[in-house]
Design a protein around this motif. Structure first.
Motif, PDB file in Angstrom:
ATOM      1  N   ARG A   1       1.053  -1.236  -0.117  1.00 46.23           N
ATOM      2  CA  ARG A   1       0.125   0.159   0.352  1.00 46.23           C
ATOM      3  C   ARG A   1       0.698   1.448  -0.349  1.00 46.23           C
ATOM      4  O   ARG A   1       1.904   1.039   0.499  1.00 46.23           O
ATOM      5  CB  ARG A   1      -0.733   0.133   1.625  1.00 46.23           C
ATOM      6  CG  ARG A   1      -0.546  -0.144   2.502  1.00 46.23           C
ATOM      7  CD  ARG A   1      -0.922  -0.099   3.842  1.00 46.23           C
ATOM      8  NE  ARG A   1      -0.620   0.565   4.705  1.00 46.23           N
ATOM      9  CZ  ARG A   1      -0.625   1.576   5.812  1.00 46.23           C
ATOM     10  NH1 ARG A   1      -1.250   2.573   5.328  1.00 46.23           N
ATOM     11  NH2 ARG A   1      -0.625   1.685   6.785  1.00 46.23           N
ATOM     12  N   ALA A   2       0.154   2.154  -1.036  1.00 48.59           N
ATOM     13  CA  ALA A   2       0.867   3.576  -0.614  1.00 48.59           C
ATOM     14  C   ALA A   2       0.694   3.973   0.721  1.00 48.59           C
ATOM     15  O   ALA A   2      -0.193   4.452   1.273  1.00 48.59           O
ATOM     16  CB  ALA A   2       0.399   4.187  -2.163  1.00 48.59           C
ATOM     17  N   THR A   3       1.734   4.858   0.708  1.00 51.95           N
ATOM     18  CA  THR A   3       1.680   5.615   2.406  1.00 51.95           C
ATOM     19  C   THR A   3       2.452   7.356   1.981  1.00 51.95           C
ATOM     20  O   THR A   3       3.341   7.173   0.857  1.00 51.95           O
ATOM     21  CB  THR A   3       2.101   5.791   3.723  1.00 51.95           C
ATOM     22  OG1 THR A   3       1.745   6.465   4.504  1.00 51.95           O
ATOM     23  CG2 THR A   3       3.992   4.950   3.331  1.00 51.95           C
ATOM     24  N   GLY A   4       2.611   8.238   2.613  1.00 53.43           N
ATOM     25  CA  GLY A   4       2.855   8.987   3.148  1.00 53.43           C
ATOM     26  C   GLY A   4       4.116   9.744   4.118  1.00 53.43           C
ATOM     27  O   GLY A   4       4.017   8.856   5.207  1.00 53.43           O
ATOM     28  N   LEU A   5       5.238  10.937   4.120  1.00 53.18           N
ATOM     29  CA  LEU A   5       5.799  10.932   4.891  1.00 53.18           C
ATOM     30  C   LEU A   5       4.513  11.172   6.291  1.00 53.18           C
ATOM     31  O   LEU A   5       5.633  10.689   7.162  1.00 53.18           O
ATOM     32  CB  LEU A   5       6.618  12.368   4.916  1.00 53.18           C
ATOM     33  CG  LEU A   5       8.112  12.373   5.754  1.00 53.18           C
ATOM     34  CD1 LEU A   5       8.752  13.462   5.146  1.00 53.18           C
ATOM     35  CD2 LEU A   5       7.128  13.846   6.641  1.00 53.18           C
ATOM     36  N   ILE A   6       3.877  12.035   6.514  1.00 55.05           N
ATOM     37  CA  ILE A   6       3.284  12.159   8.283  1.00 55.05           C
ATOM     38  C   ILE A   6       2.851  11.316   8.241  1.00 55.05           C
ATOM     39  O   ILE A   6       2.878  10.684   9.228  1.00 55.05           O
ATOM     40  CB  ILE A   6       2.172  12.998   7.242  1.00 55.05           C
ATOM     41  CG1 ILE A   6       2.707  14.017   7.080  1.00 55.05           C
ATOM     42  CG2 ILE A   6       1.732  12.877   8.999  1.00 55.05           C
ATOM     43  CD1 ILE A   6       3.899  15.020   7.949  1.00 55.05           C
ATOM     44  N   GLU A   7       2.113  10.129   7.137  1.00 54.45           N
ATOM     45  CA  GLU A   7       1.412   9.202   8.061  1.00 54.45           C
ATOM     46  C   GLU A   7       2.633   8.309   8.748  1.00 54.45           C
ATOM     47  O   GLU A   7       2.658   7.446   9.740  1.00 54.45           O
ATOM     48  CB  GLU A   7       0.752   8.081   6.945  1.00 54.45           C
ATOM     49  CG  GLU A   7       0.061   6.799   7.077  1.00 54.45           C
ATOM     50  CD  GLU A   7      -0.339   6.226   6.598  1.00 54.45           C
ATOM     51  OE1 GLU A   7      -1.344   4.947   7.133  1.00 54.45           O
ATOM     52  OE2 GLU A   7      -0.773   6.458   5.450  1.00 54.45           O
ATOM     53  N   LEU A   8       3.723   7.908   8.036  1.00 53.17           N
ATOM     54  CA  LEU A   8       4.542   6.904   8.479  1.00 53.17           C
ATOM     55  C   LEU A   8       5.047   7.233  10.008  1.00 53.17           C
ATOM     56  O   LEU A   8       5.897   6.955  11.016  1.00 53.17           O
ATOM     57  CB  LEU A   8       6.444   7.515   7.434  1.00 53.17           C
ATOM     58  CG  LEU A   8       7.126   6.440   7.416  1.00 53.17           C
ATOM     59  CD1 LEU A   8       6.970   4.602   6.666  1.00 53.17           C
ATOM     60  CD2 LEU A   8       8.348   6.868   6.593  1.00 53.17           C
ATOM     61  N   GLU A   9       5.352   8.589  10.141  1.00 54.22           N
ATOM     62  CA  GLU A   9       5.911   9.351  11.559  1.00 54.22           C
ATOM     63  C   GLU A   9       5.125   8.823  12.594  1.00 54.22           C
ATOM     64  O   GLU A   9       5.022   8.785  13.610  1.00 54.22           O
ATOM     65  CB  GLU A   9       6.114  10.616  11.144  1.00 54.22           C
ATOM     66  CG  GLU A   9       7.144  11.387  10.442  1.00 54.22           C
ATOM     67  CD  GLU A   9       7.351  13.151  10.213  1.00 54.22           C
ATOM     68  OE1 GLU A   9       7.901  13.585  10.814  1.00 54.22           O
ATOM     69  OE2 GLU A   9       6.165  13.581  10.764  1.00 54.22           O
ATOM     70  N   ARG A  10       3.746   8.930  12.021  1.00 54.47           N
ATOM     71  CA  ARG A  10       3.022   8.049  12.784  1.00 54.47           C
ATOM     72  C   ARG A  10       2.226   7.175  12.904  1.00 54.47           C
ATOM     73  O   ARG A  10       2.950   6.789  14.357  1.00 54.47           O
ATOM     74  CB  ARG A  10       0.948   8.466  12.224  1.00 54.47           C
ATOM     75  CG  ARG A  10       0.721  10.469  11.975  1.00 54.47           C
ATOM     76  CD  ARG A  10      -1.032   9.914  11.727  1.00 54.47           C
ATOM     77  NE  ARG A  10      -1.571  11.326  11.556  1.00 54.47           N
ATOM     78  CZ  ARG A  10      -1.283  11.761  10.424  1.00 54.47           C
ATOM     79  NH1 ARG A  10      -1.933  11.055   9.350  1.00 54.47           N
ATOM     80  NH2 ARG A  10      -1.678  12.833  10.222  1.00 54.47           N
ATOM     81  N   MET A  11       3.030   6.147  12.039  1.00 51.58           N
ATOM     82  CA  MET A  11       3.190   4.385  12.420  1.00 51.58           C
ATOM     83  C   MET A  11       4.763   4.085  13.345  1.00 51.58           C
ATOM     84  O   MET A  11       4.151   3.700  14.506  1.00 51.58           O
ATOM     85  CB  MET A  11       3.352   3.849  10.693  1.00 51.58           C
ATOM     86  CG  MET A  11       2.579   3.828  10.106  1.00 51.58           C
ATOM     87  SD  MET A  11       2.539   3.300   8.390  1.00 51.58           S
ATOM     88  CE  MET A  11       3.118   1.619   9.242  1.00 51.58           C
TER      89      MET A  11
END
Length: 245
Positions: A63-73
């Protein structure tokens, strides 16, 4: 033996990076994440794209994701992409202490809840100078014998304009600017509210002389928000060596 009879490991593993990730560290961090969690990350973080990265789990699901979501994860963490914008915000030492225990000065204000809130609010600055999804750097002003240096960094999670009364309500909950000061702006003028989280203090505060050498100082002398380039933001992070509060 029948492999189906072997109990499955019920433990859910999660990795918390807990630090700043600079652009030249990203490939190593991605390998560490894969080895620890089994999640493979393809691509390079980019501030302008919400799908610059692809996550592939152990079962091959992608699945695709971005920088902000990655920081949350993988937070708390600040991932500094090569295109991530920044802004320097002035702050009095007493407000820095109340907001994130970031000053050398003892705290004396009545507002003490902001420091324990995961999301905090900075009241002030020009709305147009606050970059969405960017990084906020805090410059401790000379007032109250401040250090005249950038002393902290945080993620910007939102920005909006509010009437003084509404801004004062937010400040009482997770900010530090006194209500009387906010409400002293009479009339219909709107206040800029900047939501921040993941505050990190600089191990090496960056004084105004060095800020000038880096091109982060101008004629306004840090009395208002100062927009800086992604390259300047990276330079501040490298020299400041931030750590989690």
């Amino acid at each position: 033996s029948d492999s189906s009879s072997i109990p499955r490991n019920p433990i859910l593993r999660r990795i918390s990076l807990g630090r700043i990730i600079l652009p030249d560290e990203w490939s190593t961090v991605a390998i560490d994440i894969e080895q620890t969690t089994g999640v493979k990350i393809i691509g390079v973080p980019a501030s302008v794209s919400s799908d610059a990265l692809h996550l592939i789990d152990a079962d091959g699901a992608k699945r695709a994701t971005g920088l902000i979501e990655l920081e949350r994860m993988f937070g708390p963490a600040i991932i500094c992409a090569v295109d991530r914008p920044g802004v320097i915000l002035p702050i009095w030492p007493s407000y820095a202490e109340e907001l994130f225990h970031g000053s050398l000065q003892p705290d004396f204000l009545e507002h003490r809840e902001a420091a324990i809130k995961p999301e905090k609010a900075y009241i002030g600055g020009s709305y147009g100078s606050i970059p969405d999804g960017g990084l906020a750097f805090f410059y401790e002003s000379s007032a109250q014998k401040g250090r005249m240096a950038v002393t902290a960094v945080a993620r910007i999670t939102g920005r909006y304009l509010l009437p003084p009364d509404q801004a004062a309500t937010i400040s009482a909950d997770r900010g530090v600017l006194p209500n009387a000061r906010i409400r002293s702006d009479t009339g219909r003028r709107l206040k800029t509210v900047v939501d921040i989280d993941t505050v990190m203090l600089f191990n090496e505060p960056i004084a105004k002389e060095r800020l000038s050498e880096l091109g982060c100082w101008d004629g306004a002398n840090m009395v208002t928000a100062k927009v800086i380039t992604p390259a300047q933001a990276i330079a501040l992070l490298k020299e400041g060596e931030p750590r989690l509060v």
